[in-house]
Design a protein around this motif. Structure first.
Motif, PDB file in Angstrom:
ATOM      1  N   VAL A  46       0.831  -1.206   0.000  1.00 15.19           N
ATOM      2  CA  VAL A  46       0.000   0.000   0.000  1.00 15.19           C
ATOM      3  C   VAL A  46       0.867   1.258   0.000  1.00 15.19           C
ATOM      4  O   VAL A  46       0.538   2.261  -0.643  1.00 15.19           O
ATOM      5  CB  VAL A  46      -0.979  -0.031   1.186  1.00 15.19           C
ATOM      6  N   ALA A  47       2.010   1.218   0.699  1.00 16.94           N
ATOM      7  CA  ALA A  47       2.903   2.371   0.718  1.00 16.94           C
ATOM      8  C   ALA A  47       3.510   2.636  -0.655  1.00 16.94           C
ATOM      9  O   ALA A  47       3.583   3.790  -1.102  1.00 16.94           O
ATOM     10  CB  ALA A  47       4.013   2.157   1.750  1.00 16.94           C
ATOM     11  N   LYS A  48       3.929   1.580  -1.343  1.00 21.11           N
ATOM     12  CA  LYS A  48       4.646   1.756  -2.600  1.00 21.11           C
ATOM     13  C   LYS A  48       3.734   1.838  -3.825  1.00 21.11           C
ATOM     14  O   LYS A  48       4.090   2.455  -4.827  1.00 21.11           O
ATOM     15  CB  LYS A  48       5.652   0.613  -2.804  1.00 21.11           C
ATOM     16  N   ASP A  49       2.570   1.193  -3.748  1.00 21.39           N
ATOM     17  CA  ASP A  49       1.763   1.024  -4.963  1.00 21.39           C
ATOM     18  C   ASP A  49       0.366   1.618  -4.884  1.00 21.39           C
ATOM     19  O   ASP A  49      -0.343   1.624  -5.888  1.00 21.39           O
ATOM     20  CB  ASP A  49       1.626  -0.467  -5.288  1.00 21.39           C
ATOM     21  N   GLN A  50      -0.059   2.091  -3.729  1.00 21.18           N
ATOM     22  CA  GLN A  50      -1.416   2.604  -3.614  1.00 21.18           C
ATOM     23  C   GLN A  50      -1.440   4.027  -3.078  1.00 21.18           C
ATOM     24  O   GLN A  50      -2.238   4.367  -2.203  1.00 21.18           O
ATOM     25  CB  GLN A  50      -2.264   1.684  -2.734  1.00 21.18           C
ATOM     26  N   ASP A  51      -0.579   4.864  -3.611  1.00 16.88           N
ATOM     27  CA  ASP A  51      -0.614   6.293  -3.285  1.00 16.88           C
ATOM     28  C   ASP A  51      -1.737   6.917  -4.114  1.00 16.88           C
ATOM     29  O   ASP A  51      -1.664   6.917  -5.347  1.00 16.88           O
ATOM     30  CB  ASP A  51       0.727   6.932  -3.630  1.00 16.88           C
ATOM     31  N   PRO A  52      -2.794   7.427  -3.474  1.00 10.46           N
ATOM     32  CA  PRO A  52      -3.904   7.986  -4.263  1.00 10.46           C
ATOM     33  C   PRO A  52      -3.469   9.072  -5.240  1.00 10.46           C
ATOM     34  O   PRO A  52      -4.078   9.211  -6.299  1.00 10.46           O
ATOM     35  CB  PRO A  52      -4.854   8.540  -3.192  1.00 10.46           C
ATOM     36  N   SER A  53      -2.420   9.814  -4.903  1.00  8.76           N
ATOM     37  CA  SER A  53      -1.981  10.872  -5.817  1.00  8.76           C
ATOM     38  C   SER A  53      -1.435  10.304  -7.117  1.00  8.76           C
ATOM     39  O   SER A  53      -1.347  11.002  -8.124  1.00  8.76           O
ATOM     40  CB  SER A  53      -0.928  11.755  -5.146  1.00  8.76           C
ATOM     41  N   GLU A  54      -1.090   9.012  -7.129  1.00 12.47           N
ATOM     42  CA  GLU A  54      -0.607   8.358  -8.345  1.00 12.47           C
ATOM     43  C   GLU A  54      -1.708   7.585  -9.063  1.00 12.47           C
ATOM     44  O   GLU A  54      -1.707   7.514 -10.293  1.00 12.47           O
ATOM     45  CB  GLU A  54       0.531   7.392  -8.013  1.00 12.47           C
ATOM     46  N   ILE A  55      -2.627   6.971  -8.307  1.00 10.76           N
ATOM     47  CA  ILE A  55      -3.527   6.008  -8.944  1.00 10.76           C
ATOM     48  C   ILE A  55      -4.994   6.434  -8.962  1.00 10.76           C
ATOM     49  O   ILE A  55      -5.799   5.788  -9.636  1.00 10.76           O
ATOM     50  CB  ILE A  55      -3.410   4.620  -8.280  1.00 10.76           C
ATOM     51  N   TYR A  56      -5.356   7.482  -8.238  1.00  5.46           N
ATOM     52  CA  TYR A  56      -6.775   7.874  -8.225  1.00  5.46           C
ATOM     53  C   TYR A  56      -7.188   8.443  -9.569  1.00  5.46           C
ATOM     54  O   TYR A  56      -6.515   9.305 -10.122  1.00  5.46           O
ATOM     55  CB  TYR A  56      -7.014   8.900  -7.122  1.00  5.46           C
ATOM     56  N   THR A  57      -8.309   7.949 -10.093  1.00  4.47           N
ATOM     57  CA  THR A  57      -8.790   8.394 -11.406  1.00  4.47           C
ATOM     58  C   THR A  57      -9.952   9.379 -11.313  1.00  4.47           C
ATOM     59  O   THR A  57     -10.458   9.828 -12.337  1.00  4.47           O
ATOM     60  CB  THR A  57      -9.258   7.187 -12.239  1.00  4.47           C
ATOM     61  N   GLY A  58     -10.403   9.681 -10.087  1.00  2.25           N
ATOM     62  CA  GLY A  58     -11.569  10.541  -9.947  1.00  2.25           C
ATOM     63  C   GLY A  58     -12.877   9.797 -10.098  1.00  2.25           C
ATOM     64  O   GLY A  58     -13.935  10.414 -10.152  1.00  2.25           O
ATOM     65  N   SER A  59     -12.813   8.471 -10.149  1.00  6.05           N
ATOM     66  CA  SER A  59     -14.018   7.686 -10.422  1.00  6.05           C
ATOM     67  C   SER A  59     -14.490   6.929  -9.198  1.00  6.05           C
ATOM     68  O   SER A  59     -13.711   6.594  -8.301  1.00  6.05           O
ATOM     69  CB  SER A  59     -13.750   6.684 -11.552  1.00  6.05           C
ATOM     70  N   VAL A  60     -15.778   6.625  -9.175  1.00  3.16           N
ATOM     71  CA  VAL A  60     -16.342   5.791  -8.117  1.00  3.16           C
ATOM     72  C   VAL A  60     -15.660   4.428  -8.104  1.00  3.16           C
ATOM     73  O   VAL A  60     -15.388   3.863  -7.041  1.00  3.16           O
ATOM     74  CB  VAL A  60     -17.865   5.644  -8.324  1.00  3.16           C
ATOM     75  N   ASP A  61     -15.385   3.877  -9.259  1.00  2.00           N
ATOM     76  CA  ASP A  61     -14.758   2.559  -9.335  1.00  2.00           C
ATOM     77  C   ASP A  61     -13.368   2.557  -8.708  1.00  2.00           C
ATOM     78  O   ASP A  61     -12.990   1.606  -8.022  1.00  2.00           O
ATOM     79  CB  ASP A  61     -14.657   2.111 -10.793  1.00  2.00           C
ATOM     80  N   SER A  62     -12.597   3.590  -8.968  1.00  2.00           N
ATOM     81  CA  SER A  62     -11.261   3.681  -8.389  1.00  2.00           C
ATOM     82  C   SER A  62     -11.345   3.607  -6.876  1.00  2.00           C
ATOM     83  O   SER A  62     -10.551   2.918  -6.215  1.00  2.00           O
ATOM     84  CB  SER A  62     -10.584   4.984  -8.831  1.00  2.00           C
ATOM     85  N   GLU A  63     -12.325   4.285  -6.308  1.00  5.55           N
ATOM     86  CA  GLU A  63     -12.538   4.260  -4.860  1.00  5.55           C
ATOM     87  C   GLU A  63     -12.952   2.864  -4.402  1.00  5.55           C
ATOM     88  O   GLU A  63     -12.486   2.373  -3.364  1.00  5.55           O
ATOM     89  CB  GLU A  63     -13.611   5.280  -4.492  1.00  5.55           C
ATOM     90  N   ALA A  64     -13.836   2.222  -5.163  1.00  3.42           N
ATOM     91  CA  ALA A  64     -14.337   0.905  -4.780  1.00  3.42           C
ATOM     92  C   ALA A  64     -13.207  -0.111  -4.717  1.00  3.42           C
ATOM     93  O   ALA A  64     -13.093  -0.886  -3.759  1.00  3.42           O
ATOM     94  CB  ALA A  64     -15.415   0.444  -5.760  1.00  3.42           C
ATOM     95  N   TYR A  65     -12.357  -0.135  -5.739  1.00  2.00           N
ATOM     96  CA  TYR A  65     -11.259  -1.093  -5.781  1.00  2.00           C
ATOM     97  C   TYR A  65     -10.298  -0.870  -4.617  1.00  2.00           C
ATOM     98  O   TYR A  65      -9.959  -1.820  -3.899  1.00  2.00           O
ATOM     99  CB  TYR A  65     -10.466  -0.938  -7.084  1.00  2.00           C
ATOM    100  N   HIS A  66      -9.845   0.358  -4.453  1.00  2.00           N
ATOM    101  CA  HIS A  66      -8.700   0.595  -3.574  1.00  2.00           C
ATOM    102  C   HIS A  66      -9.090   0.847  -2.123  1.00  2.00           C
ATOM    103  O   HIS A  66      -8.472   0.273  -1.215  1.00  2.00           O
ATOM    104  CB  HIS A  66      -7.858   1.737  -4.138  1.00  2.00           C
ATOM    105  N   ALA A  67     -10.094   1.674  -1.865  1.00  2.00           N
ATOM    106  CA  ALA A  67     -10.559   1.818  -0.487  1.00  2.00           C
ATOM    107  C   ALA A  67     -11.106   0.482   0.008  1.00  2.00           C
ATOM    108  O   ALA A  67     -10.871   0.080   1.157  1.00  2.00           O
ATOM    109  CB  ALA A  67     -11.628   2.915  -0.393  1.00  2.00           C
TER     110      ALA A  67
END
Length: 272
Positions: free
Chosen positions: A202-223
């Motif tokens: 999560v530290a190396k690969d799930q930084d929201p500033s890198e992977i957030y797309t602004g979409s509901v789906d992006s939130e669903a997968y990662h949160a």
């Protein structure tokens, strides 16, 4: 009862769960019409009585894609491993789960509900903090709970709209990540070692500033996947069965928690 078929233009590799592999011709493959020559094309069939997910990895891609890693935290992880693990979980494990109705379109609604995005993203970043900083876990979970409850209260239509993704995609993403961590650490890894592996990922690969797309789906997968990791940390006794019954992991983790009102964070302001 499980084999993986790795398809290329001339044949396939039959890979068994014990690590052995044999070569076979495409004449043994009953879905030849679906072969496209495209890296990552996949499907599901049976091979000699075994359940058989298949994925196309054209032979040249073994040479041309040495950099095609899914997770920087575990450099030997590959996109193909994550993809077929995620999609096989959808196909073979979620089939008997509670029917949540028609899957909502993943096209974002217009106009964008900016405040709903803020509340979901604040929930995600707070959960990330809880996972990464166990000594401040209670503080972060209180923040996550407040934002989550605000989202449910103020966006009830969206809660219903994204239920399927919040259940099925969150859990499939978690399975893909959990399998990657366990494959890297070995089958004898302790719960604490796995938890450290999650933190590393999560530290190396799930930084929201890198992977957030602004979409509901992006939130669903990662949160949602981080919520699953925390539920595993807490050894929550029913969350997996609850997910099968249509309860999102976010709800299992945060649904009964209370939090104090939180100010918007600078991080989320910037991302929004």
């Amino acid at each position: 009862g499980l084999v993986l078929l790795a398809i290329d233009g001339d044949g396939m590799r039959v890979i068994r769960t014990d690590g052995t592999m044999e070569h076979a011709g495409l004449s043994d493959f009953d879905q030849r019409a679906l072969v496209s020559g495209r890296f990552g094309n996949f499907g599901f069939t049976h091979h000699r009585g075994a359940h058989a997910p298949w994925i196309e990895i054209p032979e040249g891609d073994f040479r041309d894609r040495p950099q095609d890693r899914e997770y920087r935290s575990f450099p030997r992880s590959t996109y193909a491993f994550a993809l077929i693990t995620h999609e096989s979980f959808h196909h073979s494990r979620q089939d008997g789960w509670r029917d949540l109705g028609a899957v909502a379109s993943r096209v974002e609604r217009y106009p964008l509900d900016v405040e709903a995005r803020r509340r979901r993203l604040e929930t995600w970043t707070a959960l990330r903090g809880a996972l990464l900083e166990p000594d401040r876990q209670a503080e972060y979970l209180g923040s996550a709970a407040w934002w989550y409850q605000e989202w449910k209260l103020r966006s009830p239509d969206e809660v219903a709209l994204v239920l399927d993704s919040d259940v099925r995609e969150a859990t499939a993403q978690y399975v893909d990540e959990a399998a990657t961590v366990r494959a890297a650490l070995g089958s004898g890894a302790t719960a604490d070692a796995v938890d450290r592996g999650y933190r590393r990922m999560v530290a190396k690969d799930q930084d929201p500033s890198e992977i957030y797309t602004g979409s509901v789906d992006s939130e669903a997968y990662h949160a949602g996947s981080i919520a699953c990791m925390l539920l595993e940390r807490f050894a929550h006794p029913t969350w997996q069965r609850d997910a099968e019954d249509g309860v999102p992991p976010l709800e299992s983790l945060l649904g009964t928690r209370l939090g104090r009102p939180q100010p918007p964070s600078d991080l989320v302001d910037g991302l929004i």
